[in-house]
Design an enzyme around this catalytic site. Structure first.
Site, PDB file in Angstrom:
ATOM      1  N   ARG A  47      -5.080 -20.835  28.974  1.00  0.00           N
ATOM      2  CA  ARG A  47      -3.878 -20.442  28.265  1.00  0.00           C
ATOM      3  C   ARG A  47      -2.594 -20.936  28.921  1.00  0.00           C
ATOM      4  O   ARG A  47      -2.068 -21.974  28.550  1.00  0.00           O
ATOM      5  CB  ARG A  47      -3.810 -18.912  28.073  1.00  0.00           C
ATOM      6  CG  ARG A  47      -4.962 -18.311  27.296  1.00  0.00           C
ATOM      7  CD  ARG A  47      -5.102 -18.870  25.897  1.00  0.00           C
ATOM      8  NE  ARG A  47      -4.039 -18.489  25.004  1.00  0.00           N
ATOM      9  CZ  ARG A  47      -4.031 -17.415  24.226  1.00  0.00           C
ATOM     10  NH1 ARG A  47      -5.062 -16.596  24.229  1.00  0.00           N
ATOM     11  NH2 ARG A  47      -3.025 -17.172  23.427  1.00  0.00           N
ATOM     12  N   ASP A 100     -15.646 -18.841  24.525  1.00  0.00           N
ATOM     13  CA  ASP A 100     -15.009 -18.381  23.302  1.00  0.00           C
ATOM     14  C   ASP A 100     -16.009 -17.522  22.548  1.00  0.00           C
ATOM     15  O   ASP A 100     -17.229 -17.771  22.614  1.00  0.00           O
ATOM     16  CB  ASP A 100     -14.575 -19.565  22.434  1.00  0.00           C
ATOM     17  CG  ASP A 100     -13.715 -19.122  21.251  1.00  0.00           C
ATOM     18  OD1 ASP A 100     -12.480 -19.072  21.406  1.00  0.00           O
ATOM     19  OD2 ASP A 100     -14.285 -18.798  20.191  1.00  0.00           O
ATOM     20  N   TYR A 122     -14.662 -13.048  10.992  1.00  0.00           N
ATOM     21  CA  TYR A 122     -14.485 -14.502  10.905  1.00  0.00           C
ATOM     22  C   TYR A 122     -15.524 -15.119   9.967  1.00  0.00           C
ATOM     23  O   TYR A 122     -15.210 -16.016   9.173  1.00  0.00           O
ATOM     24  CB  TYR A 122     -14.603 -15.142  12.289  1.00  0.00           C
ATOM     25  CG  TYR A 122     -13.402 -14.919  13.174  1.00  0.00           C
ATOM     26  CD1 TYR A 122     -12.140 -15.350  12.786  1.00  0.00           C
ATOM     27  CD2 TYR A 122     -13.518 -14.282  14.403  1.00  0.00           C
ATOM     28  CE1 TYR A 122     -11.026 -15.151  13.596  1.00  0.00           C
ATOM     29  CE2 TYR A 122     -12.422 -14.082  15.217  1.00  0.00           C
ATOM     30  CZ  TYR A 122     -11.181 -14.515  14.813  1.00  0.00           C
ATOM     31  OH  TYR A 122     -10.082 -14.321  15.612  1.00  0.00           O
ATOM     32  N   ARG A 173      -7.915 -29.776  30.295  1.00  0.00           N
ATOM     33  CA  ARG A 173      -8.354 -29.728  28.903  1.00  0.00           C
ATOM     34  C   ARG A 173      -7.797 -30.857  28.044  1.00  0.00           C
ATOM     35  O   ARG A 173      -8.208 -31.018  26.881  1.00  0.00           O
ATOM     36  CB  ARG A 173      -7.890 -28.399  28.273  1.00  0.00           C
ATOM     37  CG  ARG A 173      -8.832 -27.210  28.371  1.00  0.00           C
ATOM     38  CD  ARG A 173      -9.962 -27.221  27.365  1.00  0.00           C
ATOM     39  NE  ARG A 173      -9.590 -27.670  26.048  1.00  0.00           N
ATOM     40  CZ  ARG A 173      -9.008 -26.922  25.100  1.00  0.00           C
ATOM     41  NH1 ARG A 173      -8.734 -25.659  25.349  1.00  0.00           N
ATOM     42  NH2 ARG A 173      -8.717 -27.428  23.929  1.00  0.00           N
ATOM     43  N   ARG A 177      -7.930 -13.306  29.275  1.00  0.00           N
ATOM     44  CA  ARG A 177      -7.486 -14.681  29.025  1.00  0.00           C
ATOM     45  C   ARG A 177      -6.740 -15.280  30.215  1.00  0.00           C
ATOM     46  O   ARG A 177      -5.887 -16.134  30.051  1.00  0.00           O
ATOM     47  CB  ARG A 177      -6.627 -14.762  27.760  1.00  0.00           C
ATOM     48  CG  ARG A 177      -7.408 -14.472  26.481  1.00  0.00           C
ATOM     49  CD  ARG A 177      -6.526 -14.580  25.260  1.00  0.00           C
ATOM     50  NE  ARG A 177      -7.279 -14.284  24.041  1.00  0.00           N
ATOM     51  CZ  ARG A 177      -6.735 -14.005  22.872  1.00  0.00           C
ATOM     52  NH1 ARG A 177      -5.411 -13.976  22.753  1.00  0.00           N
ATOM     53  NH2 ARG A 177      -7.478 -13.762  21.809  1.00  0.00           N
TER      54      ARG A 177
END
Length: 364
Positions: free
Chosen positions: A45, A90, A165, A54, A41
């Site tokens: 972040r 992702d 998920y 972003r 990551r």
């Protein structure tokens, strides 16, 4: 920044070919004078330049814009001088590409309105076609051109984590719905994981064909399982994904998986990622002969610098028990991490070395 001076030739200039890089040689199990370093990551972040880029762009939309993916992937390479880039994306991107109604909610994570919990639901989970993630191909090719000799790591979510998920409908602390389905209807479970494995395998294949130098398979939630359940219900499907990857090193990483690290290694890992819970010298005993990656606790990046520096040196020393060691965190960079601290960690690792760390393949 610390006042140490990097003295190793490996830091003077990146090789023209990523396959000759420090990272690639460590993945092959070659002893290097200091560990290559990158962070899970690291792309995004905590970086202010990432947040500016972003702003106003939803997470999954940012993953489908090759120009944005390229820039975000390059940001930590420019800032930190890490030895490898990790592709910005992702784990649910390929699920969305095949039509799964999933979104990443800020502060929550992946969320589905319609979980998959019955055989009829499986009809919504079809194979991934390469053209459905053409933006990934475009971004990887652009990155390979920009990165030169710095290797690019592709990645995908492991079948269990993605399935959790899909079944739970979002993040879960206990995975109670997932475990109930797994044990109550094992045939449905294995069919679900087989389909997910095929999607992850194709997602990795697109990245490798476009030029990724290595791949990492993330199993963030596998630590919720017992070793017996992992072996019976998960291992064959993770192996299916890793077995599909050819010609590049395969890193396999799970969170909370110390008690079945040998099983994860046997799923097809060339390099085994280790979280912060297990010292690397102990991990080297559990998976002998395997290069290791890890494993600074990401929460410790908020501690005073002498604490962090001591931990970095401890991990570098413990990593010498493995045939080769890639320095990383024990999980991903936290959003609150100070980028200057990460820069100091990179500098400290890149200055590490000493007697017994020259070329060769034996453990120190």
């Amino acid at each position: 920044m610390s006042d140490v001076t990097v003295t190793y030739d490996e830091n003077a200039a990146a090789p023209a070919d990523p396959s000759d890089s420090l990272f690639a040689r460590a993945c092959r199990g070659e002893r290097t004078s200091r560990p290559p370093v990158w962070f899970m990551r690291q792309a995004g972040r905590s970086l202010p330049e990432y947040r500016r880029l972003r702003e106003g762009v939803p997470m999954l939309e940012s993953c489908t814009r090759p120009d944005m993916v390229t820039e975000i992937t390059l940001q930590p390479v420019r800032r930190y001088g890490v030895d490898a880039a990790i592709f910005y994306s992702d784990i649910v991107v390929p699920l969305r590409a095949v039509g799964v109604d999933v979104d990443v909610k800020p502060g929550i994570g992946p969320v589905l309105d319609q979980p998959i919990r019955s055989r009829a639901d499986l009809d919504r989970l079809r194979p991934l076609e390469p053209g459905e993630v053409s933006f990934v191909d475009e971004a990887v090719r652009a990155l390979v051109g920009e990165l030169g000799g710095t290797p690019l790591i592709g990645f995908a979510g492991a079948p269990f984590t993605l399935a959790s998920y899909l079944v739970e409908g979002g993040p879960s602390k206990h995975h109670e719905v997932t475990k109930a389905l797994m044990h109550s209807d094992p045939d449905l479970w294995h069919e679900l994981l087989s389909r997910v494995a095929g999607i992850s395998a194709m997602f990795l294949d697109v990245q490798v064909r476009a030029g990724a130098s290595a791949v990492q398979l993330f199993d963030s939630w596998a630590g919720a399982l017992s070793a017996a359940d992992y072996a019976k219900y998960v291992h064959p499907h993770s192996a299916e994904v890793l077995d599909s990857v050819i010609d590049v090193p395969r890193i396999h990483f799970g969170v909370g998986t110390s008690e079945f690290l040998p099983l994860m290694a046997s799923a097809g890992a060339d390099v085994v990622g280790v979280d912060w819970r297990l010292p690397l010298d102990e991990a080297a005993l559990r998976v002998p002969g395997k290069p290791l990656q890890g494993n600074l606790d990401p929460a410790l990046l908020g501690a005073d610098w002498p604490v962090i520096e001591r931990e970095v040196h401890r991990i570098v020393a413990e990593g010498r028990r493995a045939p080769a060691h890639i320095f990383n965190l024990g999980h991903g960079v936290l959003p609150t991490t100070d980028p200057d601290v990460l820069a100091r960690v990179v500098e400290t690792v890149q200055a590490a070395g000493g007697p017994g760390t020259g070329s060769g393949t034996g453990a120190a």
